[in-house]
Design a protein around this motif. Sequence first.
Motif, mmCIF file in Angstrom:
data_model
loop_
_atom_site.group_PDB
_atom_site.id
_atom_site.type_symbol
_atom_site.label_atom_id
_atom_site.label_comp_id
_atom_site.label_asym_id
_atom_site.label_seq_id
_atom_site.Cartn_x
_atom_site.Cartn_y
_atom_site.Cartn_z
ATOM 1 N N ALA A 45 0.818 -1.220 0.000
ATOM 2 C CA ALA A 45 0.000 0.000 0.000
ATOM 3 C C ALA A 45 0.850 1.267 0.000
ATOM 4 O O ALA A 45 0.314 2.369 -0.108
ATOM 5 C CB ALA A 45 -0.926 0.000 1.216
ATOM 6 N N LEU A 46 2.174 1.141 0.112
ATOM 7 C CA LEU A 46 3.030 2.315 0.261
ATOM 8 C C LEU A 46 3.407 3.056 -1.018
ATOM 9 O O LEU A 46 3.537 4.274 -0.987
ATOM 10 C CB LEU A 46 4.310 1.928 1.010
ATOM 11 N N PRO A 47 3.630 2.386 -2.162
ATOM 12 C CA PRO A 47 4.054 3.158 -3.337
ATOM 13 C C PRO A 47 3.089 4.299 -3.659
ATOM 14 O O PRO A 47 1.871 4.136 -3.620
ATOM 15 C CB PRO A 47 4.086 2.116 -4.454
ATOM 16 N N GLY A 48 3.673 5.462 -3.923
ATOM 17 C CA GLY A 48 2.891 6.646 -4.232
ATOM 18 C C GLY A 48 3.715 7.889 -3.972
ATOM 19 O O GLY A 48 4.892 7.820 -3.630
ATOM 20 N N ILE A 59 8.377 12.923 -1.403
ATOM 21 C CA ILE A 59 9.047 11.629 -1.497
ATOM 22 C C ILE A 59 8.144 10.723 -2.309
ATOM 23 O O ILE A 59 6.953 10.584 -2.015
ATOM 24 C CB ILE A 59 9.348 11.030 -0.114
ATOM 25 N N ARG A 60 8.720 10.139 -3.360
ATOM 26 C CA ARG A 60 7.996 9.208 -4.225
ATOM 27 C C ARG A 60 8.535 7.808 -3.981
ATOM 28 O O ARG A 60 9.713 7.555 -4.198
ATOM 29 C CB ARG A 60 8.191 9.560 -5.692
ATOM 30 N N ARG A 124 -1.657 6.740 4.095
ATOM 31 C CA ARG A 124 -1.826 8.081 3.528
ATOM 32 C C ARG A 124 -0.898 9.128 4.126
ATOM 33 O O ARG A 124 -0.857 10.253 3.672
ATOM 34 C CB ARG A 124 -3.273 8.547 3.728
ATOM 35 N N LYS A 125 -0.148 8.784 5.199
ATOM 36 C CA LYS A 125 0.699 9.783 5.840
ATOM 37 C C LYS A 125 1.994 9.135 6.320
ATOM 38 O O LYS A 125 1.982 8.082 6.936
ATOM 39 C CB LYS A 125 -0.014 10.411 7.027
ATOM 40 N N ARG A 142 -0.031 11.555 1.351
ATOM 41 C CA ARG A 142 -0.114 10.920 0.025
ATOM 42 C C ARG A 142 -0.996 11.740 -0.895
ATOM 43 O O ARG A 142 -2.122 12.109 -0.542
ATOM 44 C CB ARG A 142 -0.658 9.518 0.177
ATOM 45 N N VAL A 143 -0.491 12.037 -2.084
ATOM 46 C CA VAL A 143 -1.262 12.807 -3.055
ATOM 47 C C VAL A 143 -1.670 11.974 -4.257
ATOM 48 O O VAL A 143 -2.618 12.318 -4.944
ATOM 49 C CB VAL A 143 -0.529 14.097 -3.494
#
Length: 146
Positions: A45-48, A59-60, A124-125, A142-143
Motif C-alpha cells: 500500500a506504500l508506493p505513491g 518523497i515518491r 496516507r501519511k 499521500r497525493v
Amino acid sequence: MDMGGRTVRTRGTGGSGFVAVLVAFVAVFVSGCWSPGAANVDPDALPGVYRDGETGGEIRLHVGGRFSAVGISKSDVRGRGSAAPVDFGGTWSATPSNFVYLEPDEVGGGRDMGDIQLYTASPRKVYLHPDVDGPVTLELVRVTGP
C-alpha cells in the motif's frame, strides 16, 4: 476507622492516582517523546507520492523498491544541517516495524544524508522524526497512488 478508641478519618486517594497518571501522560506528550501515531502499514500500500503541504517537499516511493525525493533538506532528515532543499534518490524497503528504510544513492544530493527512516502513520501519511526527543521535522501526505 477505630484506632484504640480514637476515630481517624481517611480520605480516598483514587482520584489522585488518576491525576498522577494524567500528568505523566501530558508530560510525555508535550516533551515530544511520543510519536504522532506510527503504525505498521502493508508494504504493497506504500508506493505513491507523499508531499508536505507547507514546503512542497516530496518523497515518491516507486513500485520495485526505488524512491526519489524532491525538495527535502538535510535538516528534515537529520534534525540538523543545511535547510537548503535537495533532490536525491535511492532504494526503499519496508521493515517489519513502523518505518520505511530509505537508502540514498552515493551520487547526487543525497550522498551525505545517510540512511533514512521514514515513519508510517497510515498508508496516507508518513513523517520524518530523526530525534525522538525532538519534534517531527516533516509530515508528508499521500497525493497519488503508485
